[in-house]
Design a protein around this motif. Structure first.
Motif, short mmCIF file in Angstrom:
data_model
loop_
_atom_site.label_atom_id
_atom_site.label_comp_id
_atom_site.label_asym_id
_atom_site.label_seq_id
_atom_site.Cartn_x
_atom_site.Cartn_y
_atom_site.Cartn_z
N THR A 1 0.91 -1.32 0.06
CA THR A 1 0.05 0.00 -0.10
C THR A 1 0.58 1.36 -0.14
O THR A 1 0.63 2.22 -0.80
N ARG A 2 2.18 1.43 0.79
CA ARG A 2 2.72 2.50 0.90
C ARG A 2 3.51 2.57 -0.35
O ARG A 2 3.44 3.93 -0.82
N ILE A 3 3.82 1.54 -1.08
CA ILE A 3 4.81 1.80 -2.42
C ILE A 3 3.75 2.44 -3.45
O ILE A 3 3.88 3.21 -4.05
N LEU A 4 2.37 1.71 -3.45
CA LEU A 4 1.49 2.17 -4.36
C LEU A 4 1.10 3.75 -4.09
O LEU A 4 0.91 4.46 -5.01
N GLU A 5 0.92 4.02 -2.89
CA GLU A 5 0.60 5.41 -2.62
C GLU A 5 1.56 6.50 -3.04
O GLU A 5 1.41 7.44 -3.75
N ARG A 6 2.89 6.02 -2.91
CA ARG A 6 4.11 7.09 -3.16
C ARG A 6 4.12 7.02 -4.83
O ARG A 6 4.30 7.98 -5.18
#
Ligand SMILES: C[S@@+](CC[C@H](N)C(=O)[O-])C[C@H]1O[C@@H](n2cnc3c(N)ncnc32)[C@H](O)[C@@H]1O
Length: 287
Positions: free
Chosen positions: A14-19
């Motif tokens: 989720t963090r990677i995709l948000e970034r």
């Protein structure tokens, strides 16, 4: 093997995709995990620990998604109504907002026996196939101008027949052609159309600009050219009491209903919002 918590892998994804600017990072992370594990998304909480090979596989999908490859291209399918269709390079990815147009159409033909339905600009065939699935007695016609889209539609239609659905009638053609489906003039119960409608030059996210075919997204005349053809075709094809539903750009909540009202034979013109409350599709009846 050192098993790891799936929950942490989903958080990291989720963090990677948000970034990377993905619009719905948590949903996409969960759908990727569900795809890798071969389970439904709602069942992920039942999988507390996973093997490192699963973490690796999730990571590879997340890397692709972070490059803004559409989720549906990665998992290979998109949903509509009670069916899924296969999608990939060369065909428009069906969107959740189009579900509402489908629902309106199915409600209109509820109770009508052997309804004749036409899907203009069928792409992957998704609307035509969802209708054929929901209404096995319907006679469903579908048309698209693009041979790549038609190849996907043919593939999807064959898969639906194998799953037990009724065959649709798939045609190659330009809906600007006033003789398209002329044999059905005045006989059609429902015309559905999700055409290209984004005004040319409008900025769109990379998933769209790099992966949806441009002629499936953008239309000339400020996004209204293909919608005009669809209105002309519907006015000709529909029987009295038959209905039309056309999806449109959220900037066209006034312009498209006006175009429909200009055709005197089309009555009860209404515009409808999508799931986010934006103006999204127009409906009308043949008076
Ligand atoms: C927005 S996509 C919709 C596909 C599908 N109905 C859906 O909801 O996912 C529009 C489709 O219209 C087709 N198209 C564009 N202009 C057309 C025309 N003049 N006649 C027929 N099809 C057309 C494109 O090839 C594309 O597949």
């Amino acid at each position: 093997m050192n098993r790891q918590p799936l929950r942490l892998a989903i958080l990291e994804a989720t963090r990677i995709l948000e970034r990377a600017g993905v619009a719905s990072p948590r949903t996409d992370a969960e759908l990727i995990a569900a795809h890798v594990l071969g389970v439904e998304r709602g069942r992920l909480p039942l999988v507390p620990l996973v093997d490192p090979t699963v973490i690796d596989a999730i990571g590879q999908f997340v890397t692709q998604r972070a490059k803004r490859v559409p989720l549906q291209h990665l998992i290979g399918w998109a949903a509509m109504g009670d069916i899924t269709v296969d999608v990939g390079a060369g065909v428009f990815v069906p969107r959740p907002e189009t579900e509402l147009l489908l629902e309106w159409g199915l409600k209109l033909i509820d109770g009508r026996k052997f309804p004749v339905v036409v899907d203009l600009c069928t792409g992957s065939g998704v609307l035509a196939l969802a209708v054929a699935h929901a209404r096995p007695d319907a006679v469903v016609y579908a048309v698209d101008i693009d041979s790549n889209a038609l190849a996907w539609a043919r593939h999807n239609a064959e898969a639906r027949i194998a799953a037990g659905d009724t065959a649709i009638r798939l045609y190659s053609g330009d809906i600007a052609d006033g003789s398209m489906f002329a044999e059905l003039d005045g006989l059609v119960d429902l015309v559905l159309c999700n055409p290209p409608y984004v005004p040319e030059g409008t900025p769109v996210p990379p998933e769209v600009s790099d992966h949806d075919p441009a002629h499936a997204v953008f239309a000339p005349e400020g996004g209204l050219a293909v919608i005009r053809y669809a209105i002309d075709a519907a006015a000709r094809l529909l029987r009295r009491g038959g209905g039309l539903a056309i999806e449109h750009d959220d900037t066209h909540g006034t312009a498209v209903p006006e175009l429909v009202r200009a055709r005197r034979v089309l009555t009860d013109v209404q515009d409808h919002p999508d799931l986010t409350g934006r103006p999204r599709f127009v409906t009308a009846l043949r008076g």
